[in-house]
Structure formats: structure tokens, C-alpha cells
Design a protein around this motif. Structure first.
Motif, PDB file in Angstrom:
ATOM      1  N   LYS A   1       0.847  -1.195   0.000  1.00  0.00           N
ATOM      2  CA  LYS A   1       0.000   0.000   0.000  1.00  0.00           C
ATOM      3  C   LYS A   1       0.884   1.246   0.000  1.00  0.00           C
ATOM      4  O   LYS A   1       1.839   1.330   0.770  1.00  0.00           O
ATOM      5  N   ILE A   2       0.542   2.183  -0.858  1.00  0.00           N
ATOM      6  CA  ILE A   2       1.311   3.424  -0.988  1.00  0.00           C
ATOM      7  C   ILE A   2       0.430   4.589  -0.564  1.00  0.00           C
ATOM      8  O   ILE A   2      -0.664   4.791  -1.112  1.00  0.00           O
ATOM      9  N   ASP A   3       0.870   5.334   0.436  1.00  0.00           N
ATOM     10  CA  ASP A   3       0.118   6.517   0.891  1.00  0.00           C
ATOM     11  C   ASP A   3       0.381   7.677  -0.063  1.00  0.00           C
ATOM     12  O   ASP A   3       1.502   7.859  -0.555  1.00  0.00           O
ATOM     13  N   VAL A   4      -0.655   8.459  -0.291  1.00  0.00           N
ATOM     14  CA  VAL A   4      -0.501   9.574  -1.220  1.00  0.00           C
ATOM     15  C   VAL A   4      -1.267  10.808  -0.714  1.00  0.00           C
ATOM     16  O   VAL A   4      -2.348  10.690  -0.153  1.00  0.00           O
ATOM     17  N   ASP A   5      -0.642  11.957  -0.869  1.00  0.00           N
ATOM     18  CA  ASP A   5      -1.258  13.233  -0.483  1.00  0.00           C
ATOM     19  C   ASP A   5      -1.387  14.085  -1.746  1.00  0.00           C
ATOM     20  O   ASP A   5      -0.426  14.722  -2.180  1.00  0.00           O
ATOM     21  N   VAL A   6      -2.567  14.039  -2.361  1.00  0.00           N
ATOM     22  CA  VAL A   6      -2.779  14.700  -3.649  1.00  0.00           C
ATOM     23  C   VAL A   6      -4.078  15.480  -3.627  1.00  0.00           C
ATOM     24  O   VAL A   6      -5.085  15.009  -3.101  1.00  0.00           O
ATOM     25  N   ARG A   7      -4.049  16.669  -4.218  1.00  0.00           N
ATOM     26  CA  ARG A   7      -5.281  17.433  -4.429  1.00  0.00           C
ATOM     27  C   ARG A   7      -5.771  17.084  -5.840  1.00  0.00           C
ATOM     28  O   ARG A   7      -5.045  17.231  -6.815  1.00  0.00           O
ATOM     29  N   LEU A   8      -7.019  16.601  -5.950  1.00  0.00           N
ATOM     30  CA  LEU A   8      -7.540  16.149  -7.233  1.00  0.00           C
ATOM     31  C   LEU A   8      -8.419  17.222  -7.873  1.00  0.00           C
ATOM     32  O   LEU A   8      -9.340  17.751  -7.254  1.00  0.00           O
ATOM     33  N   VAL A   9      -8.091  17.535  -9.137  1.00  0.00           N
ATOM     34  CA  VAL A   9      -8.917  18.438  -9.945  1.00  0.00           C
ATOM     35  C   VAL A   9      -9.300  17.668 -11.206  1.00  0.00           C
ATOM     36  O   VAL A   9      -8.434  17.101 -11.873  1.00  0.00           O
ATOM     37  N   CYS A  10     -10.586  17.603 -11.508  1.00  0.00           N
ATOM     38  CA  CYS A  10     -11.058  16.859 -12.687  1.00  0.00           C
ATOM     39  C   CYS A  10     -11.818  17.785 -13.621  1.00  0.00           C
ATOM     40  O   CYS A  10     -12.312  18.838 -13.211  1.00  0.00           O
ATOM     41  N   ALA A  11     -11.912  17.382 -14.881  1.00  0.00           N
ATOM     42  CA  ALA A  11     -12.650  18.174 -15.863  1.00  0.00           C
ATOM     43  C   ALA A  11     -13.416  17.263 -16.797  1.00  0.00           C
ATOM     44  O   ALA A  11     -12.996  16.131 -17.057  1.00  0.00           O
ATOM     45  N   THR A  12     -14.548  17.748 -17.278  1.00  0.00           N
ATOM     46  CA  THR A  12     -15.331  16.986 -18.250  1.00  0.00           C
ATOM     47  C   THR A  12     -16.244  17.911 -19.033  1.00  0.00           C
ATOM     48  O   THR A  12     -16.626  18.970 -18.549  1.00  0.00           O
ATOM     49  N   GLN A  13     -16.559  17.489 -20.273  1.00  0.00           N
ATOM     50  CA  GLN A  13     -17.573  18.201 -21.040  1.00  0.00           C
ATOM     51  C   GLN A  13     -18.880  17.417 -21.024  1.00  0.00           C
ATOM     52  O   GLN A  13     -19.870  17.834 -21.607  1.00  0.00           O
ATOM     53  N   LYS A  14     -18.874  16.290 -20.326  1.00  0.00           N
ATOM     54  CA  LYS A  14     -20.075  15.460 -20.221  1.00  0.00           C
ATOM     55  C   LYS A  14     -20.957  15.923 -19.065  1.00  0.00           C
ATOM     56  O   LYS A  14     -20.483  16.538 -18.107  1.00  0.00           O
TER      57      LYS A  14
END
Length: 337
Positions: A127-140
Motif C-alpha cells: 500500500k502506498i500513501d498519497v497526499d494529492v489534491r484532485l482536480v477533474c474536468a469533463t464536457q459530459k
């Protein structure tokens, strides 16, 4: 910027100061990636990486390995261990473009990372710990995708903590000339050209055109005009469309020209015979579908997204109006319909 864009910019400032997962919504070409850049650059994570992934560009198996990495020997061709985009974005921001295109398998894994803030590489158990801010985009329309069973509802709510909606260019006309003048100045400098701005006819054309490709289309159009424009002269409509023969130079309308497809030929349009509203509506619908298909090189999947109807509905309309299918075969999904 107009009021809608001022509201978007204000929201970007507020969102950037948080760590909330952000969903950017907007048509193709509206500048969703620029918004993601702005959120990252104005955040506390700006000194760490902004990693970008186009979810539409990779098939399911490759996207999974791209996002989460893989161990040596995890699959054929995995000759060494490879870190995924989540690891590379540690302490920074991960931007997932076209999030609506990810498969159910990847949706499950992404949901798990958002819930537990850890994951395993493909073919691995650690298991790998991760500290990430997620930004997503879509035209749907993800709500529609959820209702039709193509997108997980629990993942949608995880992604849609804060959403930023970018209005299409046709809804912010006052921005068109500002953007056009900026691109003109930038491209003129790069190409070492001195142009006298846009002619009055070109300006009028800009404000009458709907720009289905939004800011990206406007930028490409102005860059083309600078390349074709004569030094020390104003840019003309024929420079913008790029056709050697067009109505503005005394030629005939071009089928694949956006201006011509919207009747913006600089000529008085012939009066159509008086007819019922239903017949007029059908005539417009047929002409507009033909125009959109011409702009996307006959790709019905892309056309149906722009028209906001299902591919089946588009196929039925094409059959009804006698619109031929794409001869280039660039839309494999058309086969068998």
C-alpha cells in the motif's frame, strides 16, 4: 471579462485556497485546463508538481497503469517498476481531464484512493500513501451519466465537492475581441509580422459567429489569420477562414467553413419560401446537423456530444433527413448501425 467569467475567476480564488476536490465543467475548448492551472498556481501546493492526465487518450488497462504505476512483470512489456501519476503528484495536484471517459474498473480504484488516500501499483501488494489534491474536468453531463448507469454515483459525489462551470464563448461576447486582440499581439510577435488589427468586417463576423469550438477555435482562427495576413494590412474574413476562395473574395460558400455553415457569407441571404413552422424547423435542423458533421469530419460520436443528443437519436435524424454517413470511416461506432 464579462460577469459570468468574473464569477468564475472569483470562484477559482476561493477554491484554490482549499484542498477540496474540484470538478471543472465546460464545453470543449473553453479553457478547462487553464482553470486547473490557475487553481494549482494559487494554492498552497504550487511549489509541488501539477501532473496532468487525459483520461480519453488511453484505454482502460493503460490508464490504470498510468495513474497507479506498475511493478516489474505486472504485464507483458512491464520490464521495470514504474511510478504512476498519483505518486508523481504527491503533495501537489493531479488534473484528470475528461474524467467522464474512465471505465467502471478505474472508477472503483479512483474512488478507493479518494476514500483511503492510498493505493497499490498494478501487479503489487504494497500500500502506498498519497497526499494529492484532485482536480477533474469533463464536457459530459455526469449526472446524466450516473442516471444512465455509466458513472458511479458515489464517485460523482466524491468528485463534485466543488464545481466550476466555464461558460461557452458565445455566452460572453464581450470577451471575444479581448481574446482575439491578445492572440493577435502574441502571434504577430512570434511570426515577426506587423498587422493593422482586424478589419471592421472581420470584427462584425467575430461577434455574429457562434464559436462551437470556443476559445480554442478563436485562438486557432487568429493564428491562421496572422500567418495568412499581409504585412501592414488589416486582417480580413478570408484570412480568418483560411480558404483561398470564399464569399468574401467573390467565391462560393465552402462546406467545411464555420462562417459559411452559419450563413455568415457577407451576402444577403435569399428569402426562403413561406412554409409551416414545423417544415422550417426541420430544414434548419437538417442544415445544422450537416454543418456540425462537416466541422467534426463526419464523426457522429463527437457530433452527438455537441448536439447534446444520443448517438442513436443522431443516427435516426440522419436517416430521416437523408444525411449520408461518413465516408472516411473515422467513426468506427457507425459500423453496424
Amino acid at each position: 471579462a464579462n460577469n459570468q467569467m468574473r464569477a468564475v475567476l472569483e470562484k477559482i480564488k476561493l477554491v484554490a485556497g482549499t484542498d477540496s476536490t474540484t470538478l471543472i465543467l465546460g464545453e470543449s475548448g473553453t479553457g478547462k485546463e487553464l482553470v486547473a492551472n490557475a487553481i494549482h498556481q494559487n494554492s498552497a501546493r504550487s511549489h509541488y508538481p501539477l501532473i496532468k492526465v487525459s483520461c480519453a487518450a488511453l484505454p482502460e488497462t493503460l490508464l490504470e497503469a498510468e495513474l497507479f504505476g506498475h511493478e516489474k512483470g505486472a504485464f507483458t512489456g512491464a520490464l521495470r517498476q514504474r511510478r504512476g501519476r498519483f505518486e508523481l503528484a504527491h503533495r501537489g495536484t493531479l488534473f484528470l481531464d475528461e474524467i467522464g471517459e474512465i471505465s467502471p474498473v478505474v472508477q472503483v480504484k479512483l474512488l478507493r484512493v479518494l476514500q483511503e488516500r492510498q493505493f497499490e501499483r498494478v501487479g503489487g501488494n504494497d500500500k502506498i500513501d498519497v497526499d494529492v489534491r484532485l482536480v477533474c474536468a469533463t464536457q459530459k453531463d455526469l449526472r446524466k451519466e450516473v442516471s444512465q448507469g455509466r458513472f458511479r454515483e458515489d464517485l460523482f459525489y466524491r468528485l463534485n465537492v466543488v464545481h466550476v462551470v466555464i461558460p461557452p464563448l458565445r455566452q460572453r461576447q464581450e470577451d471575444i475581441m479581448i481574446i482575439a486582440e491578445h492572440v493577435l499581439k502574441t502571434c504577430s510577435g512570434k511570426m515577426n509580422k506587423t498587422l493593422k488589427g482586424f478589419s471592421s468586417v472581420a470584427r462584425e463576423l467575430f461577434l455574429r459567429y457562434s464559436f462551437p469550438g470556443n476559445v480554442r477555435e478563436l485562438e486557432n482562427m487568429v493564428e491562421r489569420a496572422v500567418a495568412l495576413g499581409r504585412d501592414r494590412e488589416a486582417i480580413q474574413p478570408s484570412d480568418l477562414c483560411g480558404f483561398q476562395s470564399c464569399p468574401y473574395t467573390g467565391g462560393v460558400p465552402q462546406e467545411s467553413c464555420g462562417f459559411c455553415s452559419e450563413g455568415l457569407t457577407g451576402q444577403k441571404r435569399e428569402e426562403r419560401p413561406l412554409t409551416s413552422l414545423a417544415a422550417a424547423r426541420e430544414q434548419f435542423e437538417r442544415e445544422y446537423i450537416v454543418s456540425v458533421l462537416g466541422r467534426v469530419e463526419g464523426n457522429r460520436t463527437t457530433a452527438s456530444k455537441i448536439l447534446d443528443i444520443s448517438r442513436k437519436a443522431l443516427w435516426e435524424k440522419c436517416k430521416r433527413y437523408g444525411i449520408p454517413s461518413n465516408r472516411n470511416g473515422s467513426d468506427p461506432d457507425d459500423e453496424g448501425e
